[in-house]
Design an enzyme around this catalytic site. Structure first.
Site, short mmCIF file in Angstrom:
data_model
loop_
_atom_site.label_atom_id
_atom_site.label_comp_id
_atom_site.label_asym_id
_atom_site.label_seq_id
_atom_site.Cartn_x
_atom_site.Cartn_y
_atom_site.Cartn_z
CD GLU A 1 -2.86 -1.45 0.37
OE1 GLU A 1 -3.18 -0.47 -0.33
OE2 GLU A 1 -3.38 -2.58 0.25
CG LEU A 2 2.26 3.07 -3.03
CD1 LEU A 2 1.92 4.35 -3.80
CD2 LEU A 2 3.48 2.41 -3.66
#
Lengths: 414, 429
Positions: free
Chosen positions: A146-147
């Site tokens: 999710e970065l």
């Protein structure tokens, strides 16, 4: 020359089956084979197979000018191998063009970066091995689940040998800085950072099919026009999104495939543009400044922080119980337990427990197989409790075997 | 603005949630600058009325010769049929009832030469209920004739005839407020006379207030009322400061509590069944069933048959103080009602800091986000939820804290404001 960097996230979690408290201790299976199979088949038909075919066509049509990158989670790869091997084949065809970069991530699409450094690194290695085995290239660029990024995570990733990393570039993360440059990590200056252009990425990922949006319907020409109108000093636009955007989040009836098909041609209608992978971008462009992110950022929700996975008591409780098992897992060599351990770490399980959806985020319930975050928590905890009991059983048995082995070798009894 | 209100109960003389709700509504309306005249069958003199005017129907002088019923619409004529059914008494209680009470006031007692009389009311839910409801309606007509007010508001079927009468006499708009329907009380074997009274009240009313969307749907689908006529205004709770008891339990086990009448409507069998499921696996639980009702003996037998009697406790009816003590010991409170128009027990539990599980067939679940919700018949899910609340602190802690905030935000003044707006729309203000 201006660069456009496309990265698509491919991920599917192993969803749990309903697991009653009465089954705790029974050591039954945890995962909903039927549901996972059905969902994967469906998304393969709607998205992965047609989108891969389209990208292959585009790469062949535009030769060396159209490059893309993927990050495919280990859980997604396992599901492809199990339920839809033809998807692996279609990704392999893309890999064979030489125009596609596969990024590294945690095997379990996990939050291990926040729970255990040892586990984090072990999962990255396992994932890199898997990518090398399937697609013949070892990842040099990393994107965390999710970065999610902090300086400390950047440091770990750099120590693992990665040269480039992707993260979120939302305005309230970057403040006055533009995401349209390459940066270097403040903690590890050799690590280059590519930041998601959140506005342009979300125009495709979230707003494309929104009829209330002022730019609906979004034609490829219009979108390319926005890229052409960028300030001349800015050098790169990073369009990062879920691959499921194509055909699943936005069904084919919305025209999303036509958009994708026409997009490169519209971009190339003006000279001086080129699609690159993250690694290529860093070979063409030097970083312009150091970037420090002491607080965790992510690409989720409005807050772009960890609140989607670790924002409430349920999530924090489950997370701490999960990673309290990490020490024991280090001496576990049981294949089935190791696999469950990996799949139970998938961030989606925590996402389902998010209570923000009680008031606003319909996004959470869209992705969740549960009716409420409480159901998600109860089911997960029942499974985790059983897992912890199975792990203890295994360790006791293992110790007994070792003791017996030792005493038979040495003829000593304890 | 002045509202003439009819209700069968008013604290401290209450048997269920109706009186408590009427009290809250009246106080809330007063806070919104609405004058309230509240007519009860029989005032005791020690009610907490504040600025409100409480009228005892038993104290209203009634002209004798006036043929009160004549001239009113046919809607009420069925009431003259003597009803053999007494909905609130079990056959046993009916037999025990003193027949002497029936004699007096058959036609009202003569008072003096001015030809007025007073009706007598027991005001409870006894054998003469139907007759008292009818007398109450006659008194209502008299009050409506001799007082000035802007709107009529009647709570539950016992006061619907009173509301209808008052409307006939005064021509003022009528609001009926449904706190429970016959389907909640009796399941499928409903008393048709009660049903008809409820339906007449709903038909004659200008607007209907339901205490929950759950009840609103019953009104629409089982009483055939047009949806536009029914609005949901949820109940609130009295949020005055309370003394929190220290949580001390004599048991090492987790305490799971059911509080309520032990009748079919409250789903006690689901509770026992869930208890058995849990105890089969984990003996670290004790289950407490507090309340009285016709199913109590059956529940005791059921527990014995399932061999869980040693871990399940039947306390009988508990007074306020004892209830608070029980709540202070409880780890989980369960309300597995089969049909619950609202449900005040979970709110009391939450105020005592206990997380709750409520059935999806209840009105209160509409206003609680931080409660676990199960279908009353799904004892697997119920057992799973009880187990999870007892075992996983992240869940119980969060629910207790967050539901506490939800309940603290409930205000009778807010709900009364909605009622005031409804009055205003009916009066075209």
């Amino acid at each position: 020359m201006k660069y456009i960097c496309l990265y698509f996230q491919v991920h599917q979690p192993f969803r749990l089956r309903p697991f009653s408290f009465a089954e705790i201790g029974g050591g039954g299976s945890y995962f909903n084979e039927e549901m996972n199979d059905t969902i994967l088949q469906q998304i393969a038909q709607q998205c992965y197979l047609p989108a891969n075919k389209l990208l292959l066509d585009l790469i062949e049509r535009y030769g060396g000018r159209f490059h893309v990158s993927f990050s495919i989670s280990g859980t997604a790869l396992d599901q492809f191998e199990r339920y839809a091997p033809e998807v692996i084949d279609s990704f392999r065809k893309l890999a064979d063009t030489g125009c596609v970069e596969f990024l590294g991530e945690t095997y379990g699409h996990s939050l291990a970066a926040l729970g255990s450094e040892i586990e984090f690194m072990a999962q990255i290695k396992a994932h890199a091995d898997k990518i090398a085995q399937l697609f013949g290239q070892r990842p040099v660029t990393f994107r965390n689940t999710e970065l999610i990024y902090t300086d400390a995570i950047g440091d770990m990733v750099h120590r693992m040998g990665f040269t480039t990393m992707l993260t979120e570039g939302a305005a309230h993360v970057l403040h006055w800085k533009s995401p349209n440059y390459i940066y270097r990590a403040a903690s590890s200056p050799e690590l280059k950072l590519l930041l998601k252009n959140y506005r342009l990425s979300d125009d495709i990922a979230f707003r494309f099919a929104d009829r209330n949006w002022e730019h609906w319907p979004l034609a490829a020409g219009k979108f390319a026009g926005w890229l052409h109108a960028m300030p001349s000093q800015e050098t790169i636009v990073n369009l990062f999104m879920d691959y499921e955007t194509f055909g699943e989040h936005h069904t084919k009836e919305t025209g999303i495939f036509q958009f994708l098909e026409a997009f490169p041609g519209e971009v190339f209608s003006k000279p001086g543009y080129r699609f690159v992978t993250p690694h290529e971008a860093t070979t063409f462009l030097p970083p312009i400044a150091a970037l420090s992110m002491p607080q965790p950022v992510s690409w989720a929700d409005e807050a772009r922080d960890l609140s989607a996975w670790l924002g409430n008591d349920l999530q924090q409780d489950a997370f701490s119980v999960l990673y309290s098992l990490e020490q024991k897992m280090q001496s576990c060599r049981n294949e089935q337990l190791r696999r469950s351990w990996l799949y139970l770490q998938t961030s989606d399980h925590f996402y389902y427990m998010c209570t923000k959806s009680l008031s606003d985020g319909a996004v959470h319930s869209y992705f969740s197989p549960y009716d409420t975050p409480f159901d998600a928590f109860m089911n997960y905890m029942n499974v985790l409790t059983d897992f912890s009991l199975q792990l203890d059983k295994y360790l006791v048995k293992k110790k007994k075997l070792m003791d017996e082995g030792y005493s038979s070798k040495t003829r000593l009894c304890f | 603005m002045k509202v003439l209100m009819f209700g069968w109960e008013f604290p401290p003389y209450i048997s269920g949630g109706l009186g408590t709700a009427c009290h809250g509504i009246s106080k809330g309306l007063l806070a919104c600058d609405v004058d309230v005249v509240f007519v009860v069958p029989k005032a005791q003199g020690n009610e907490d009325t504040g600025k409100m005017k409480l009228v005892s129907a038993a104290a209203v002088p009634m002209p004798v010769r006036r043929d009160t019923a004549a001239g009113f619409s046919g809607a009420l004529t069925f009431f003259e049929v003597n009803c053999p059914l007494v909905p609130y008494l079990s056959p046993d209680q009916f037999a025990k009832h003193n027949p002497a009470a029936f004699q007096e006031s058959q036609h009202g007692e003569m008072e003096n030469e001015t030809q007025t009389t007073h009706y007598t009311f027991n005001g409870g839910y006894g054998k003469d209920l139907m007759k008292e409801v009818w007398q109450y309606a006659l008194v209502a007509a008299e009050i409506a004739d001799t007082n000035s007010f802007d709107i009529i508001h009647a709570h539950d079927w016992l006061s619907f005839p009173a509301g209808i009468m008052a409307k006939e006499v005064s021509g003022k708009p009528l609001v009926v407020h449904v706190h429970a329907t016959e389907f909640d009380r009796a399941g499928d074997s409903i008393n048709m006379q009660v049903y008809e009274t409820e339906r007449q009240g709903m038909l004659q009313a200008d607007q209907i207030i339901a205490v929950s969307e759950f009840t609103r749907q019953t009104i629409i689908h089982k009483y055939y009322i047009t949806p536009e006529k029914v609005v949901t205004i949820h109940n609130a709770v009295d949020n005055s400061p309370r003394t929190v008891m220290p949580a001390v339990s004599p048991f090492r086990e987790k305490v799971v509590t059911f509080i309520g009448r032990i009748t079919w409507q409250k789903g006690p069998a689901s509770f026992i069944e869930a208890a058995a499921r849990i105890l089969k696996i984990d003996k670290g639980f004790r289950f407490v069933m507090a309340g009285n009702g016709d199913l109590l003996p059956a529940m005791m037998k059921m527990a014995a048959r399932l061999r869980i009697s040693s871990n399940i406790h039947f306390t009988g009816f508990l007074k306020d103080q004892q209830r608070e003590q029980l709540l202070a010991k409880s780890h989980v409170v369960v309300m597995p009602s089969v049909s619950e128009p609202f449900g005040i027990v979970p709110l009391e539990a939450i105020r005592a800091g206990v997380p709750v599980i409520v059935s999806k067939q209840s009105g209160v679940q509409e206003i609680l986000q931080y409660a676990l919700k199960v279908d009353w018949w799904n004892t697997d899910a119920l057992a799973n939820a009880i187990y999870a609340l007892a075992q996983y602190k992240g869940l119980s802690g969060m629910l207790a804290r967050e539901s506490g905030k939800e309940v603290a935000a409930l205000r009778w003044e807010k709900q009364a404001q909605l009622m005031k707006e409804l009055y205003e729309s009916l009066l075209n203000l």
